[in-house]
Design a protein around this motif. Structure first.
Motif, PDB file in Angstrom:
ATOM      1  N   ARG A 238      64.748  62.804  30.042  1.00  0.00           N
ATOM      2  CA  ARG A 238      63.523  62.031  30.233  1.00  0.00           C
ATOM      3  C   ARG A 238      63.798  60.583  30.601  1.00  0.00           C
ATOM      4  O   ARG A 238      63.099  60.004  31.446  1.00  0.00           O
ATOM      5  CB  ARG A 238      62.645  62.081  28.968  1.00  0.00           C
ATOM      6  N   VAL A 239      64.773  59.975  30.001  1.00  0.00           N
ATOM      7  CA  VAL A 239      65.031  58.565  30.275  1.00  0.00           C
ATOM      8  C   VAL A 239      65.571  58.376  31.693  1.00  0.00           C
ATOM      9  O   VAL A 239      65.132  57.495  32.434  1.00  0.00           O
ATOM     10  CB  VAL A 239      65.994  57.979  29.235  1.00  0.00           C
ATOM     11  N   ARG A 240      66.528  59.227  32.080  1.00  0.00           N
ATOM     12  CA  ARG A 240      67.038  59.131  33.452  1.00  0.00           C
ATOM     13  C   ARG A 240      65.930  59.385  34.468  1.00  0.00           C
ATOM     14  O   ARG A 240      65.863  58.733  35.518  1.00  0.00           O
ATOM     15  CB  ARG A 240      68.180  60.131  33.661  1.00  0.00           C
ATOM     16  N   ALA A 241      65.065  60.354  34.174  1.00  0.00           N
ATOM     17  CA  ALA A 241      63.973  60.671  35.087  1.00  0.00           C
ATOM     18  C   ALA A 241      63.006  59.497  35.227  1.00  0.00           C
ATOM     19  O   ALA A 241      62.568  59.157  36.327  1.00  0.00           O
ATOM     20  CB  ALA A 241      63.227  61.915  34.610  1.00  0.00           C
ATOM     21  N   LEU A 242      62.680  58.865  34.125  1.00  0.00           N
ATOM     22  CA  LEU A 242      61.766  57.721  34.163  1.00  0.00           C
ATOM     23  C   LEU A 242      62.385  56.573  34.956  1.00  0.00           C
ATOM     24  O   LEU A 242      61.728  55.939  35.783  1.00  0.00           O
ATOM     25  CB  LEU A 242      61.449  57.275  32.737  1.00  0.00           C
ATOM     26  N   ARG A 243      63.644  56.349  34.736  1.00  0.00           N
ATOM     27  CA  ARG A 243      64.333  55.273  35.459  1.00  0.00           C
ATOM     28  C   ARG A 243      64.363  55.568  36.963  1.00  0.00           C
ATOM     29  O   ARG A 243      64.279  54.655  37.791  1.00  0.00           O
ATOM     30  CB  ARG A 243      65.756  55.127  34.911  1.00  0.00           C
ATOM     31  N   ALA A 244      64.454  56.857  37.315  1.00  0.00           N
ATOM     32  CA  ALA A 244      64.514  57.246  38.732  1.00  0.00           C
ATOM     33  C   ALA A 244      63.170  57.140  39.423  1.00  0.00           C
ATOM     34  O   ALA A 244      63.110  57.054  40.653  1.00  0.00           O
ATOM     35  CB  ALA A 244      65.034  58.670  38.852  1.00  0.00           C
ATOM     36  N   GLY A 245      62.079  57.159  38.644  1.00  0.00           N
ATOM     37  CA  GLY A 245      60.759  57.029  39.245  1.00  0.00           C
ATOM     38  C   GLY A 245      59.799  58.149  38.926  1.00  0.00           C
ATOM     39  O   GLY A 245      58.706  58.223  39.504  1.00  0.00           O
ATOM     40  N   LEU A 246      60.157  59.051  38.000  1.00  0.00           N
ATOM     41  CA  LEU A 246      59.244  60.122  37.598  1.00  0.00           C
ATOM     42  C   LEU A 246      58.324  59.590  36.501  1.00  0.00           C
ATOM     43  O   LEU A 246      58.765  59.287  35.395  1.00  0.00           O
ATOM     44  CB  LEU A 246      60.011  61.352  37.106  1.00  0.00           C
ATOM     45  N   ASP A 247      57.038  59.479  36.821  1.00  0.00           N
ATOM     46  CA  ASP A 247      56.088  58.830  35.913  1.00  0.00           C
ATOM     47  C   ASP A 247      55.638  59.734  34.776  1.00  0.00           C
ATOM     48  O   ASP A 247      55.650  59.347  33.614  1.00  0.00           O
ATOM     49  CB  ASP A 247      54.853  58.378  36.702  1.00  0.00           C
ATOM     50  N   THR A 253      55.249  67.537  25.311  1.00  0.00           N
ATOM     51  CA  THR A 253      56.469  67.738  24.518  1.00  0.00           C
ATOM     52  C   THR A 253      56.183  67.424  23.043  1.00  0.00           C
ATOM     53  O   THR A 253      57.105  67.223  22.258  1.00  0.00           O
ATOM     54  CB  THR A 253      57.606  66.835  25.021  1.00  0.00           C
ATOM     55  N   SER A 254      54.920  67.362  22.706  1.00  0.00           N
ATOM     56  CA  SER A 254      54.493  67.062  21.330  1.00  0.00           C
ATOM     57  C   SER A 254      55.062  65.735  20.833  1.00  0.00           C
ATOM     58  O   SER A 254      55.363  65.574  19.645  1.00  0.00           O
ATOM     59  CB  SER A 254      54.894  68.200  20.378  1.00  0.00           C
ATOM     60  N   GLY A 255      55.206  64.803  21.763  1.00  0.00           N
ATOM     61  CA  GLY A 255      55.645  63.459  21.397  1.00  0.00           C
ATOM     62  C   GLY A 255      57.139  63.246  21.417  1.00  0.00           C
ATOM     63  O   GLY A 255      57.608  62.110  21.270  1.00  0.00           O
ATOM     64  N   ALA A 256      57.925  64.301  21.632  1.00  0.00           N
ATOM     65  CA  ALA A 256      59.386  64.168  21.560  1.00  0.00           C
ATOM     66  C   ALA A 256      59.930  63.260  22.657  1.00  0.00           C
ATOM     67  O   ALA A 256      60.758  62.370  22.396  1.00  0.00           O
ATOM     68  CB  ALA A 256      60.047  65.541  21.633  1.00  0.00           C
ATOM     69  N   SER A 257      59.490  63.469  23.879  1.00  0.00           N
ATOM     70  CA  SER A 257      60.016  62.639  24.965  1.00  0.00           C
ATOM     71  C   SER A 257      59.468  61.215  24.887  1.00  0.00           C
ATOM     72  O   SER A 257      60.139  60.266  25.302  1.00  0.00           O
ATOM     73  CB  SER A 257      59.707  63.271  26.319  1.00  0.00           C
ATOM     74  N   ASP A 258      58.257  61.038  24.374  1.00  0.00           N
ATOM     75  CA  ASP A 258      57.722  59.685  24.188  1.00  0.00           C
ATOM     76  C   ASP A 258      58.629  58.895  23.245  1.00  0.00           C
ATOM     77  O   ASP A 258      58.931  57.713  23.488  1.00  0.00           O
ATOM     78  CB  ASP A 258      56.310  59.731  23.598  1.00  0.00           C
ATOM     79  N   ALA A 259      59.074  59.570  22.192  1.00  0.00           N
ATOM     80  CA  ALA A 259      59.958  58.911  21.222  1.00  0.00           C
ATOM     81  C   ALA A 259      61.301  58.561  21.864  1.00  0.00           C
ATOM     82  O   ALA A 259      61.881  57.509  21.562  1.00  0.00           O
ATOM     83  CB  ALA A 259      60.168  59.819  20.010  1.00  0.00           C
ATOM     84  N   GLN A 260      61.794  59.431  22.743  1.00  0.00           N
ATOM     85  CA  GLN A 260      63.049  59.147  23.438  1.00  0.00           C
ATOM     86  C   GLN A 260      62.915  57.889  24.296  1.00  0.00           C
ATOM     87  O   GLN A 260      63.843  57.068  24.362  1.00  0.00           O
ATOM     88  CB  GLN A 260      63.444  60.331  24.305  1.00  0.00           C
TER      89      GLN A 260
END
Length: 750
Positions: A238-247, A253-260
C-alpha cells in the motif's frame, strides 16, 4: 450507499483533514463504496460494474439488480460506431444512477493480444485506434448522464492466466503504440473520472506501484486529474502504491492499509503531503459525484427505451461473414429449418463480474424468426442443451429437418464455460458435437447458414467453405434473438465489421508462441505486430480479416481525396449505393508507412466512419487523420516521431481489401540521436555531417591512410561497424582518439 441523497445540494469539504482522516479516504468502506466523512462534507461514492449493462450486486450478494442487458463490448465494437456505443453507455448510466451508483467501472480497454483472452468479450478490439474511439464514445455517454466512468484495466492486462501477478514483458515501442495508445486517447479527450490500475506487473513492476505509469505518463504526460483506483485486491504494497500515484485501494481492508499509511508517515518513510494529495482527489471525486447526482436524467428526455436500444445494438453488432448465392436475406416464402440447442436458448453475455441480470430474457431465435418470416419454420436441437454433448438421435432428427427445408440455419457457439473472467480459453475450437452437426446439415440441406454466437473468434476450418453463409452475432445481449431475426429476414442490413481477425488456426496468431507465458512472465515477443498487424506482416491466410463484413446492399468507393489540415490530413471519399437495398458501410482508412527507419505493419488503421446509404444514393464521407496517427515511437530517442517520405492513405473494406489509394509526401521530423562515445562506428559514419567530418579528421591525423582505409573498407565496416566507437579509440594502432571524436562532434554544434 451514497453518503448524500441525490436530491440534496452537495457540501463543500470543510477544514484541513487530519492525517488519520486523509488516510481513511484512501481505501474502500466495503466492496463497492468509498468512506464518507460527513462532518467534513465528503460523501461516499458507490461504484458498480457495467460494461454491457448495470451489474450491481444486491446488498446480500444473493444476485444482481435487474437491468437491461446490452451487447458485450466485443459485440458492440463490430458496429464501428462510437455514437451508438455512447447511446448504450448513456442508457447503462441512467440505470446505474437510478440504482444509486455514482461511478460505472467501465469501459474495459485492453487490447486483444491473443484471441484466447478469457475476458476478451469485455474488450473492444485488437486495434488501439478503434478501441480508443469506441471508448471515448462510451465515456462521454456515461458522463453525459452525470455518472463517472472508470476506464480499465491500465495497462497490459491482456490475459487471465496468472493475472494477479504475471509480468507483461513488453517493449517500450509496443507499450506506447498499442497498449497505452487507446488509454491516452480517452484520458486526453473524454476526461474519465477514474482510471483503474490493473493486477499485473509490467516489465517486473506491479502497475499499482509503477510511478512511471501512474504519475509520469498518466498524470504528467497526459494531464489526468482524476482518481487512480486499484482493481479489487490488486495492491501488493500500500505505501509503495500510494507513493507511485495510486489514490484509492478497493475494496475495504477494514482499516489495515489506512494504518499502514499513517505508520509510514510517522516513521518518516512516506511524505504526509502524498497522503493529503490523494485524499483531496478522492474528496473531489465524492463532491463531484454528489453534485452530478442532483442533475442526472436532465439530458435523457428524448432517449429511446433501453429495451429497444438493446435490439438495435444487437442488429448493428451482427457481422455477415459469408453469403454465397445470396442465400441471405431469406426468401419470403422459403421453408426454413432452425437447428441447434443454442437457437432455443442463446448465449448473450460472458461470465464474471460484468454479468447482468437481464430485465427481459433473450428469448428464442426460433420464435423470433418464426414471428418475422412468412414461410414455414421448423426446429431441431441437433445437440444437447449444454452445447457439448453429442446425441445421435438429435443429430439424425436435425439432418431430416434440414433436408426437408429450403434453408437450414444452424446455430452454434462457444459454451458458457469457455469464456469468462478468471481464466483464458483453451483453444478456438467449437465443441465437436457442433462441428459434426454443421457438416451433416451442410451435406443434406439445399442451403446452409451458420450463425456463430461467441465472445471472440472460433475455428471455422471444418466447414467454412462448405456452407453458404456465416453470421456472427457476438454476445449480443437480451436483444440477440430479435436483432438476429431482423438480419436474417432482411428487415435490417448487417452493418457489422470484425473488430478482430478470425484466424484459420490458433498457431497462425502472432502471440501463439508466447501466450500466456510461464514462470510469472509473459513475453510480448510479437512486439507491435498484434492481430492484423502481425497476420498482414507475415502474409499468411486468415479465415476472415480485421474489418471484414458484408452488406445486403452493394456500394462503391469513389474519388479519394487527401488534403493537409491543421492537425494532420482531411480525407474524403464518396460512397455510392449501386443496389436497390439500403446499405450500412464502414469506410476504413489505413496508412502504408515507409519502414526504412523501423519495421512497420503493412498497413495500420488511422480512421474510419460508419455510414448508412439509401438505394441509389451517394454520400461524401470526411475523416480527419491526425498527424499522431502516422507517428511511431522511437525506442532510442524515447519520443514520438514522424518519418519523412511517401505514405499511402488507403480507403478499404478490411485490412486486406484495399479499394482506393492516395500517396502523400510527408515531411517528418529530423530525428537525429546525439553521437557519443557509446554510439557505434556505423552510426558515426552514416551521420550526414559528422560522417564526412570524421573521415577528414582521421585522414589529416593519419597521413599513412591506415585509419581512413579501415573506416572506408566495406568488409572492415561490416565486421566492426557495430562496435561502440570508444572501443576503437583505445587502439594506438589507429588515429581515432577520444579527443578527436570530441572535436569532430563538437564542430558540428558550434
Amino acid at each position: 450507499m451514497n453518503g448524500l441523497p441525490s436530491s440534496a445540494a452537495p457540501a463543500e469539504p470543510t477544514g484541513e483533514l487530519t492525517l488519520s482522516e486523509a488516510a481513511s479516504l484512501l481505501s474502500g468502506a466495503d466492496m463497492a463504496s468509498t468512506k464518507a466523512l460527513p462532518e467534513r462534507g465528503i460523501p461516499s461514492v458507490l461504484m458498480t460494474d457495467g460494461s454491457n449493462g448495470l451489474a450491481m450486486n444486491l446488498p446480500d450478494f444473493s444476485g444482481k439488480v435487474p437491468a437491461t442487458c446490452f451487447p458485450t463490448s466485443s459485440a458492440l465494437a463490430a458496429t464501428w460506431d462510437p455514437a451508438l456505443v455512447g447511446q448504450v453507455a448513456g442508457a447503462i448510466a441512467r440505470e446505474a444512477s437510478a440504482a444509486g451508483a455514482d461511478v460505472l467501472l467501465s469501459p474495459g480497454m485492453n487490447l486483444k493480444r491473443s484471441p484466447l483472452g478469457g475476458r476478451n468479450f469485455e474488450y473492444y478490439s485488437e486495434d488501439p485506434l478503434l478501441t480508443g474511439e469506441l471508448a471515448v464514445g462510451f465515456v462521454e455517454g456515461v458522463q453525459g448522464e452525470g455518472v463517472g466512468a472508470c476506464v480499465k484495466h491500465f495497462v497490459a492486462n491482456n490475459q487471465e492466466t496468472d493475472r494477479m501477478r504475471v509480468s507483461a514483458d513488453v517493449s517500450e515501442r509496443a507499450l506506447r503504440e498499442l497498449y497505452l495508445r487507446a488509454f491516452e486517447e480517452v484520458v486526453t479527450r473524454a476526461k474519465p473520472w477514474l482510471v483503474m490500475a490493473s493486477y499485473n506487473r509490467v516489465n517486473g513492476t506491479y502497475v499499482s506501484e509503477d510511478e512511471r505509469l501512474l504519475t509520469g505518463i498518466l498524470r504528467e504526460e497526459w494531464g489526468f486529474d482524476g482518481v487512480v483506483v486499484s482493481d479489487w485486491g490488486a495492491v501488493d504494497d500500500r505505501v509503495r502504491a500510494l507513493r507511485a500515484g495510486l489514490d484509492l485501494e478497493m475494496p475495504s481492508t477494514s482499516g489495515a492499509s489506512d494504518a499502514q499509511v499513517v505508520a509510514a508517515v510517522d516513521a518518516g518513510t512516506l511524505d504526509a503531503d502524498v497522503v493529503h494529495r490523494s485524499a483531496r482527489r478522492v474528496a473531489d471525486l465524492a463532491v463531484r459525484a454528489a453534485a452530478s447526482g442532483t442533475h442526472r436524467g436532465e439530458s435523457s428526455t428524448t432517449a429511446p427505451s433501453a429495451a429497444d436500444l438493446a435490439i438495435t445494438a444487437a442488429e448493428r453488432s451482427t457481422v455477415l461473414l459469408r453469403n454465397e448465392h445470396g442465400v441471405l436475406p431469406l426468401a419470403p416464402t422459403a421453408g426454413v429449418a432452425v437447428i441447434g440447442a443454442y437457437a432455443s436458448a442463446p448465449r448473450f453475455q460472458g461470465g464474471g463480474s460484468a454479468g447482468v441480470q437481464p430485465k427481459q430474457p433473450a428469448g428464442s431465435i426460433v420464435d423470433a424468426v418464426g414471428a418475422r418470416h412468412a414461410g414455414t419454420v421448423e426446429y431441431a436441437p441437433g445437440y444437447a442443451d449444454d452445447g457439448l454433448t453429442r446425441d445421435p438421435a438429435l443429430l439424425e432428427q436435425a439432418v431430416s429437418v434440414a433436408a426437408a427445408a429450403d434453408v437450414a440455419i444452424v446455430v452454434v457457439g462457444s459454451p458458457e464455460s469457455a469464456e469468462s473472467e478468471g481464466y483464458d480459453r483453451a483453444d478456438l475450437g467449437l465443441p465437436e458435437a457442433q462441428n459434426e452437426l454443421v457438416a451433416a446439415v451442410a451435406a443434406a440441406a439445399r442451403s446452409t447458414v451458420v450463425v456463430v454466437i461467441s465472445g471472440g473468434p472460433v475455428r471455422t476450418e471444418a466447414w467454412r467453405t462448405s456452407v453458404d453463409a456465416i453470421v456472427s452475432t457476438g454476445l449480443a445481449g437480451q436483444g440477440v434473438s430479435l436483432g438476429l431475426a431482423s438480419i436474417l429476414v432482411g428487415d435490417a442490413d448487417p452493418g457489422g465489421r470484425l473488430a478482430e481477425t478470425w484466424p484459420r488456426e490458433l498457431a497462425d496468431t502472432p502471440s501463439f508462441l508466447s501466450f500466456p507465458g510461464e514462470g510469472g512472465h509473459s513475453a510480448y515477443g510479437e512486439g507491435i505486430f498484434v492481430g492484423y498487424r502481425g497476420h498482414d506482416r507475415t502474409g499468411g491466410e486468415v479465415a476472415f480479416p480485421f474489418g471484414h463484413g458484408l452488406s445486403y446492399g452493394e456500394t462503391r468507393f469513389e474519388d479519394l481525396a487527401v488534403s493537409p489540415s491543421a492537425s494532420g490530413w482531411s480525407v474524403e471519399v464518396t460512397v455510392v449505393n449501386v443496389s436497390e437495398r439500403a446499405a450500412r458501410e464502414v469506410v476504413q482508412l489505413y496508412v502504408e508507412a515507409p519502414d526504412h527507419a523501423a519495421r512497420r505493419a503493412p498497413r495500420a488503421l488511422v480512421g474510419f466512419a460508419a455510414v448508412a446509404v439509401a438505394p441509389g444514393q451517394t454520400t461524401r464521407v470526411r475523416i480527419e487523420v491526425p498527424r499522431r496517427a502516422l507517428e511511431r515511437w522511437d525506442e532510442a530517442a524515447a519520443c514520438w516521431t514522424l518519418d519523412s517520405g511517401a505514405h499511402t492513405i488507403v480507403a478499404a473494406r478490411s485490412s486486406r481489401d484495399a479499394v482506393l489509394r492516395h500517396e502523400i509526401d510527408v515531411v517528418g521530423d529530423d530525428l537525429r540521436m546525439p553521437l557519443t562515445a557509446d554510439s557505434t562506428l556505423v552510426e558515426w559514419l552514416e551521420h550526414p555531417a559528422v560522417g564526412p567530418a570524421l573521415i577528414a579528421a582521421v585522414t589529416e591525423a593519419d597521413p599513412s591512410g591506415r585509419t581512413t582505409g579501415m573506416l572506408t573498407n566495406p568488409m572492415a565496416v561490416l565486421m566492426i561497424g557495430g562496435l561502440p566507437i570508444h572501443r576503437l579509440a583505445v587502439d594506438a594502432g589507429n588515429a581515432l582518439t577520444l579527443d578527436l571524436l570530441d572535436r569532430v562532434a563538437g564542430s558540428q554544434t558550434d
